[in-house]
Design a protein around this motif. Structure first.
Motif, PDB file in Angstrom:
ATOM      1  N   ARG A 856      37.027  20.431  57.740  1.00 31.83           N
ATOM      2  CA  ARG A 856      36.591  21.936  57.620  1.00 31.83           C
ATOM      3  C   ARG A 856      36.402  22.321  56.030  1.00 31.83           C
ATOM      4  N   GLU A 857      37.530  22.203  55.401  1.00 32.35           N
ATOM      5  CA  GLU A 857      37.388  22.425  53.903  1.00 32.35           C
ATOM      6  C   GLU A 857      36.233  21.772  53.090  1.00 32.35           C
ATOM      7  N   GLU A 858      35.911  20.502  53.471  1.00 32.01           N
ATOM      8  CA  GLU A 858      34.637  19.830  52.985  1.00 32.01           C
ATOM      9  C   GLU A 858      33.536  20.328  53.488  1.00 32.01           C
ATOM     10  N   ILE A 859      33.497  20.869  54.625  1.00 35.26           N
ATOM     11  CA  ILE A 859      32.200  21.631  55.184  1.00 35.26           C
ATOM     12  C   ILE A 859      32.019  23.013  54.033  1.00 35.26           C
ATOM     13  N   ARG A 860      33.356  23.563  53.949  1.00 34.61           N
ATOM     14  CA  ARG A 860      33.200  24.603  53.206  1.00 34.61           C
ATOM     15  C   ARG A 860      32.530  24.426  51.725  1.00 34.61           C
ATOM     16  N   ALA A 861      33.206  23.281  51.236  1.00 33.76           N
ATOM     17  CA  ALA A 861      32.498  22.904  49.910  1.00 33.76           C
ATOM     18  C   ALA A 861      30.987  22.795  49.934  1.00 33.76           C
ATOM     19  N   VAL A 862      30.101  22.239  51.145  1.00 36.49           N
ATOM     20  CA  VAL A 862      29.011  22.318  51.257  1.00 36.49           C
ATOM     21  C   VAL A 862      28.367  23.787  51.294  1.00 36.49           C
ATOM     22  N   GLU A 863      29.295  24.434  52.267  1.00 40.54           N
ATOM     23  CA  GLU A 863      28.605  25.884  52.555  1.00 40.54           C
ATOM     24  C   GLU A 863      28.362  26.741  51.374  1.00 40.54           C
ATOM     25  N   THR A 864      29.459  26.381  50.235  1.00 33.31           N
ATOM     26  CA  THR A 864      29.404  27.134  48.967  1.00 33.31           C
ATOM     27  C   THR A 864      28.605  26.769  47.896  1.00 33.31           C
ATOM     28  N   GLY A 865      27.902  25.494  48.230  1.00 34.47           N
ATOM     29  CA  GLY A 865      27.285  24.970  47.305  1.00 34.47           C
ATOM     30  C   GLY A 865      27.847  23.970  46.289  1.00 34.47           C
ATOM     31  N   VAL A 866      29.000  23.736  46.425  1.00 29.28           N
ATOM     32  CA  VAL A 866      29.782  22.684  45.469  1.00 29.28           C
ATOM     33  C   VAL A 866      29.165  21.492  45.722  1.00 29.28           C
ATOM     34  N   TRP A 867      28.789  21.148  46.833  1.00 29.30           N
ATOM     35  CA  TRP A 867      28.224  19.751  47.354  1.00 29.30           C
ATOM     36  C   TRP A 867      26.834  20.053  47.876  1.00 29.30           C
ATOM     37  N   LYS A 869      23.630  19.879  50.248  1.00 27.49           N
ATOM     38  CA  LYS A 869      23.581  19.569  51.752  1.00 27.49           C
ATOM     39  C   LYS A 869      23.242  18.092  51.993  1.00 27.49           C
ATOM     40  N   ASP A 870      22.612  17.412  51.180  1.00 25.38           N
ATOM     41  CA  ASP A 870      22.281  16.043  51.693  1.00 25.38           C
ATOM     42  C   ASP A 870      23.187  14.917  50.795  1.00 25.38           C
ATOM     43  N   ASP A 871      23.971  15.349  50.074  1.00 31.12           N
ATOM     44  CA  ASP A 871      24.785  14.329  49.459  1.00 31.12           C
ATOM     45  C   ASP A 871      26.439  14.955  49.464  1.00 31.12           C
ATOM     46  N   ASN A 872      26.945  14.653  50.428  1.00 27.34           N
ATOM     47  CA  ASN A 872      28.304  14.970  50.577  1.00 27.34           C
ATOM     48  C   ASN A 872      29.180  14.082  51.389  1.00 27.34           C
ATOM     49  N   PRO A 873      30.223  14.080  51.430  1.00 26.75           N
ATOM     50  CA  PRO A 873      31.123  12.828  52.262  1.00 26.75           C
ATOM     51  C   PRO A 873      30.637  12.960  53.679  1.00 26.75           C
ATOM     52  N   LEU A 874      30.289  13.932  53.991  1.00 26.46           N
ATOM     53  CA  LEU A 874      30.049  14.422  55.707  1.00 26.46           C
ATOM     54  C   LEU A 874      28.685  13.554  55.885  1.00 26.46           C
ATOM     55  N   VAL A 875      27.590  13.995  55.450  1.00 21.75           N
ATOM     56  CA  VAL A 875      26.375  13.181  55.661  1.00 21.75           C
ATOM     57  C   VAL A 875      26.509  11.787  55.323  1.00 21.75           C
ATOM     58  N   ASN A 876      27.081  11.396  54.375  1.00 25.75           N
ATOM     59  CA  ASN A 876      27.099   9.972  53.995  1.00 25.75           C
ATOM     60  C   ASN A 876      28.354   9.339  54.652  1.00 25.75           C
ATOM     61  N   ALA A 877      28.843   9.707  55.571  1.00 26.83           N
ATOM     62  CA  ALA A 877      30.023   8.992  56.496  1.00 26.83           C
ATOM     63  C   ALA A 877      29.364   8.095  57.524  1.00 26.83           C
ATOM     64  N   PRO A 878      30.063   7.152  57.894  1.00 24.17           N
ATOM     65  CA  PRO A 878      31.204   6.812  57.149  1.00 24.17           C
ATOM     66  C   PRO A 878      31.046   5.989  55.980  1.00 24.17           C
ATOM     67  N   HIS A 879      32.090   5.925  55.255  1.00 23.11           N
ATOM     68  CA  HIS A 879      31.851   4.940  53.964  1.00 23.11           C
ATOM     69  C   HIS A 879      32.574   3.588  53.800  1.00 23.11           C
ATOM     70  N   HIS A 891      27.022   9.912  43.246  1.00 24.29           N
ATOM     71  CA  HIS A 891      27.293  10.911  44.228  1.00 24.29           C
ATOM     72  C   HIS A 891      27.977  12.411  43.745  1.00 24.29           C
ATOM     73  N   ALA A 892      27.742  13.361  44.365  1.00 26.07           N
ATOM     74  CA  ALA A 892      28.312  14.490  43.789  1.00 26.07           C
ATOM     75  C   ALA A 892      29.731  14.735  43.899  1.00 26.07           C
ATOM     76  N   TYR A 893      30.622  13.800  44.795  1.00 29.30           N
ATOM     77  CA  TYR A 893      31.867  13.739  45.158  1.00 29.30           C
ATOM     78  C   TYR A 893      32.251  12.264  44.482  1.00 29.30           C
ATOM     79  N   THR A 894      33.846  12.216  44.490  1.00 33.54           N
ATOM     80  CA  THR A 894      34.281  10.778  43.919  1.00 33.54           C
ATOM     81  C   THR A 894      34.598   9.612  45.155  1.00 33.54           C
TER      82      THR A 894
END
Ligand SMILES: *Cc1c(COP(=O)(O)O)cnc(C)c1O
Length: 939
Positions: A856-867, A869-879, A891-894
């Motif tokens: 949910r916190e990861e989603i919040r980072a997408v909601e707030t624009g930190v990540w 929408k098309d490059d974040n650990p959620l849409v790219n999962a699984p790794h 990527h925008a995340y480590t």
């Protein structure tokens, strides 16, 4: 108290108290009283025998098993002896990594079992000579019935008649007739080559070789059948096909059969995997599951279930079949039997079996007895005046022969467990009764397969069938596949509606005892006294648990139980001169198998509404019942509701249906929230199925086996399948008999109080999760006092509206956290349904809750624009490791954020073997056999 209860229940007493306080209850009893409406709670305690310890339960089952007598079986008729290779027995059938897995709907964490199933499909395609095969169907009888309805949909002929060769297995004919009747299909049984000359028909079903062993040259008739606009269905024996010309090469359109003799014990009838293979043109109409090859997000090959749109959940009452749970574990075993033996090994086995049969036939001839057929594979049938005495004498010598009393004939079927000494022993039994001396020595006999029908085409040429022939390699191949998958032996599988609870080792142990495994389903009753006792006791215990008056154990899955229950309702109405009652009311939230089963019974499905709380809209239901009053046959209703709520109106709903002359079918897949607390029969249900592979601990096996018994009130008991008024719904009288020791042991070790406690803790665990997640995700549908029942629905739709992250993204991201996703988009699109069961310990619940909150916190980072929408650990999962271990990372995340979002993952980490699979690519480019190895190299 039983020593088993605290082993089965996850949270200990202290943890339970802590969790109770957090959800707002003082004791388990208090929780139940708050969650379950008082009108629903059954007043009485379950009447079950005292709970046993694990040691006591095994001792009782041992005693029961010993009442079964294991004779050498020569009965044939679709069930034969087989040698399960030890490496397969121990590393698949007895290995929780395989047997506790779920159906591979989440392909990224199921690549191992998907590969095994793809091997199965490839094996079936090679043996049958067909284009495409599924994996799998429930048994040979129901596979024949499925082939019939497939042919009805596909044939050019508009006829309503199917011709069935009289020398198909009798149980196949019985199951097919029962399936045909509600659909208005006429079944003509007899000499197929004569019947097919007369009139019109949409299909012909014939068996290759026939039940009495004869090999017919069917290719001669295929053109004729096709000219009539009809399809040719062939029921075949896979071991015979190793030596025989493949049906696909002589014109068959659909080939079905059982893969039992590829290493799966007879088990008094099941479970075994049946197969269906068809021409390419019919693939979109094929029932059951189809594994296919696609690519993942990085373009690498990956496996998945293909054409999932055929699933009942999408097609519902337009579904062509209700197959859901199939026989995955058994299909995996059969495929591995072929992997281990390879084409040469299979040829050796088939040739040896054939050699035993030809030797036996030569011996008979030397005694002046003519076999009934000159062309055969493993079965020799002969007429003799002393038929009955021969069968009795053989039995006194520990051998079961097949007796055709009406034709004064005896059948003898050989398999890989037999030896030359067995051939001699049968000949001696014949000698003893005929007075003709058996030959002292028998010269090697020539093949009894006509040249024109000998296999010439290659089979099993793919490397997978030509590599793992040493035990070391086989062991490592099985381990490698199992390591790719997430099963209950690694993580909770919180699948709503599927009840993935502990499959205790003690429950599993008797399954592989020979006294349960090596019995033929049509062995004489006096040899199966152990099974008779097991089944009677289990039926009785299930009656007590549900409040019903009678139970049948025959259906091989929950969906088959639904079908059997609706057939009973239908026959009951007909017996009261109300055969016109054919409307089945089904709330919109129902599981897809419900409308599919109703459709198979020839019923008209009328969908009724649910209200905003997910409950049945009683006013709408009442209106529908009134509108269809004179034609109302049944209501199918799930309880607790599909949305995981104890609906207060259930008794009123049942009363409305009864008032209008209908019967109530309760879908009991959610019985895990009822056992010991309430009784379906007392809520007003007339019939209900109970999935023994959910509530009663039979493991899911990666998508089967399952057992779906139905309980009925007394007025429906005469209409249970196979009791005279309604035909069988499974090929074997007790369906999947050999896995019944599992629920038996479970109920015996839990006892009345333990079962009730399990229900209460299942409710506690679900409410604990709901409570903890509620601040982070909306929880849909709560009942009484804001509680859920045994499962809860997390709503991801509002999140998707804001930032595009979907329930599917959450499901895939959970894999990076080492979890199997909850149920995705059922019963409500865009949601996740979580059912923890009572077996999950608090530490595992907390681990899951932490993962969901972190997501949910990861989603919040997408909601707030930190990540983005098309490059974040959620849409790219699984790794995958391959994605993470690259020179450059853009990527925008480590990488750390991707792989180790929570510190605990550093101690124990599951690495998904493939990236997110591409569903669309897979459905556009359908490929359902093993891909050539080069395709991996090029990717
Ligand atoms: C699992 C389930 C079924 C079907 O059971 P199968 O054994 O897979 O055929 C039917 N209804 C509900 C609500 C279920 O959860």
């Amino acid at each position: 108290m039983s020593d088993f209860l605290p082993r089965h229940i996850g949270p200990n007493r202290e943890e339970q108290m802590d969790m109770l306080a957090q959800v707002g209850a003082t004791t388990l009893e208090d929780l139940v009283a708050q969650v379950v409406p008082s009108t629903i709670i059954g007043g009485r305690r379950l009447a079950l025998p005292q709970a046993q310890s694990e040691v006591e339960a095994l001792a009782e089952l041992r005693g029961i098993a010993q009442k079964n007598q294991i004779f050498k079986s020569f009965i044939g008729q679709g069930y034969v002896g087989t040698v399960t290779p030890g490496v397969i027995l121990r590393n698949i059938l007895e290995n929780p990594a395989w047997y506790t897995a779920y159906t591979p709907y989440q392909p990224e964490i199921s690549q191992g079992r998907l590969e095994a199933l793809l091997n199965y499909q490839t094996m079936i395609c090679d043996l049958t000579g067909m284009d495409i095969a599924n994996s799998s169907l429930l048994d040979e009888g129901t596979a024949a019935a499925e082939a019939m309805t497939l042919a009805k949909r596909q044939a050019k002929s508009t006829s309503n008649t199917i011709i069935v060769a009289g020398d198909c297995h009798p149980q196949t004919i019985e199951v097919l007739k029962q399936r045909a009747e509600p659909l208005g299909i006429e079944v003509k049984v007899g000499m197929a080559h004569q019947l097919m000359m007369e009139g019109d028909y949409f299909a012909v079903l014939a068996q290759y070789p026939s039940t009495s062993g004869q090999i017919h040259d069917m290719g001669r008739y295929a053109d004729f059948v096709h000219a009539k606009g009809a399809l040719f269905i062939c029921a075949a024996d896979p071991l015979a096909l190793v030596l025989l010309k493949a049906p696909g090469e002589w014109g068959a359109d659909i080939v079905i059969g059982s893969s039992q003799r590829f290493g799966v014990p007879m088990g008094y009838g099941g479970p075994h995997a049946a197969f269906m293979a068809v021409r390419d043109a019919y693939k979109r109409n094929m029932p059951g599951r189809l594994v296919g090859v696609t690519i993942d997000a990085q373009g690498k090959p990956a496996y998945r279930l293909t054409l999932q749109t055929r699933e009942q959940h999408i097609r519902r009452e337009k579904a062509t079949s209700n197959i859901c749970t199939a026989q995955v574990l058994l299909a995996v075993m059969a495929s591995m039997y072929a992997v281990y033996h390879g084409p040469e090994g299979l040829r050796r086995i088939a040739t040896r079996v054939h050699g035993l049969a030809t030797r036996f036939a030569a011996g008979l001839k030397a005694m002046g007895i003519a076999p009934a057929a000159g062309q055969f594979f493993d079965t020799v049938t002969f007429k003799n005046d002393a038929h009955a005495a021969i069968v009795t004498t053989a039995r006194n010598g520990g051998m079961n022969l097949r007796h055709y009393a009406e034709w004064a004939a005896v059948g003898v079927t050989f398999d890989e467990t037999h030896t030359d000494a067995d051939v001699d022993a049968v000949l001696f039994a014949i000698s003893a009764e005929t007075g003709i001396r058996a030959p002292m020595s028998i010269d090697p006999a020539p093949s009894a397969i006509p040249d024109a029908l000998k296999r010439e085409s290659a089979m099993l040429t793919h490397p997978v069938f030509n590599t793992h022939h040493s035990e070391t390699e086989m062991l490592r191949y099985l381990r490698r596949l199992a390591d790719k998958d997430l099963a209950l032996d690694r993580t909770m599988i919180p699948l709503g509606s599927c009840t993935m609870k502990l499959n205790a080792t003690t429950e599993m142990i008797p399954v592989t005892w020979p006294e349960f495994g090596n019995l033929h389903p049509f062995a004489p009753a006096e040899q199966a006294k152990g099974y008779a006792e097991l089944n009677k006791n289990l039926e009785e215990m299930l009656c007590r648990i549900t409040g019903f008056d009678a139970v049948t154990l025959q259906p091989n899955s929950g969906a088959q139980g639904e079908y059997a229950g609706l057939l009973a309702i239908r026959a009951y109405h007909a017996s009261r001169n109300e055969a016109h009652r054919n409307v089945c009311l089904i709330p919109s939230s129902a599981h897809g198998t419900n409308p599919a089963s109703a459709q198979m019974c020839g019923m008209d499905v009328v969908v009724t509404k649910c209200d905003d709380n997910g409950n049945v809209d009683v006013a709408d239901l009442r209106a529908a019942a009134e509108k269809h009053s004179s034609k109302l046959a049944a209501l199918m209703i799930t309880y607790p509701s599909t949305h995981g709520v104890f609906e207060e109106a259930i008794k009123e709903i049942c009363a409305i249906v009864h008032l209008h002359g209908g019967q109530v079918y309760m879908d009991g897949a959610n019985l895990n929230a009822q056992v010991g607390v309430t009784y379906p029969a007392e809520l007003g249900a007339d019939v209900s199925h109970m999935n023994l592979h959910k509530t009663f601990c039979i493991p899911h096996g990666g998508g089967g086996p399952g057992v779906g018994p139905i309980g009925v009130r007394a007025h429906l008991a005469p209409f249970l399948p196979g009791r005279g008024k309604v035909g069988p719904v499974s090929a074997a009288p007790y369906g999947s008999a050999s896995i019944l020791p599992i629920p038996y042991a479970y109920i015996r070790m839990m006892g009345a109080d333990g079962l009730r406690e399990a229900t209460a803790v299942a409710i506690l665990n679900a409410n604990y999760i709901a409570k903890k997640l509620a601040p982070h995700f909306p929880i849909l549908y709560t009942g009484h006092g804001g509680f859920v029942a045994h499962e809860c629905i997390v709503d991801v739709r509002p999140i998707k509206d804001v930032c595009g992250i979907s329930n599917m993204d959450v499901a895939k991201r959970l894999m990076d956290y080492g979890f199997h996703a909850p149920t995705v988009s059922f019963p409500v699109a865009g949601t996740l349904m979580i059912e923890p069961t009572e077996s999950e310990p608090k530490v595992e619940l907390d681990r899951f809750i932490d993962a969901m909150i972190a997501i949910r916190e990861e989603i919040r980072a997408v909601e707030t624009g930190v990540w983005p929408k098309d490059d974040n650990p959620l849409v790219n999962a699984p790794h995958t490791t391959e994605v993470l271990l690259t020179e450059t990372w853009n990527h925008a995340y480590t990488r750390e954020q991707a792989a180790y979002p929570l510190p605990g993952l550093r101690q124990s980490k599951y690495w998904p073997p493939v990236g997110r699979v591409d569903d669309v690519y897979g459905d556009r480019n359908i490929m359902c056999t093993c891909p050539p190895l080069e395709s991996y190299a090029s990717a």
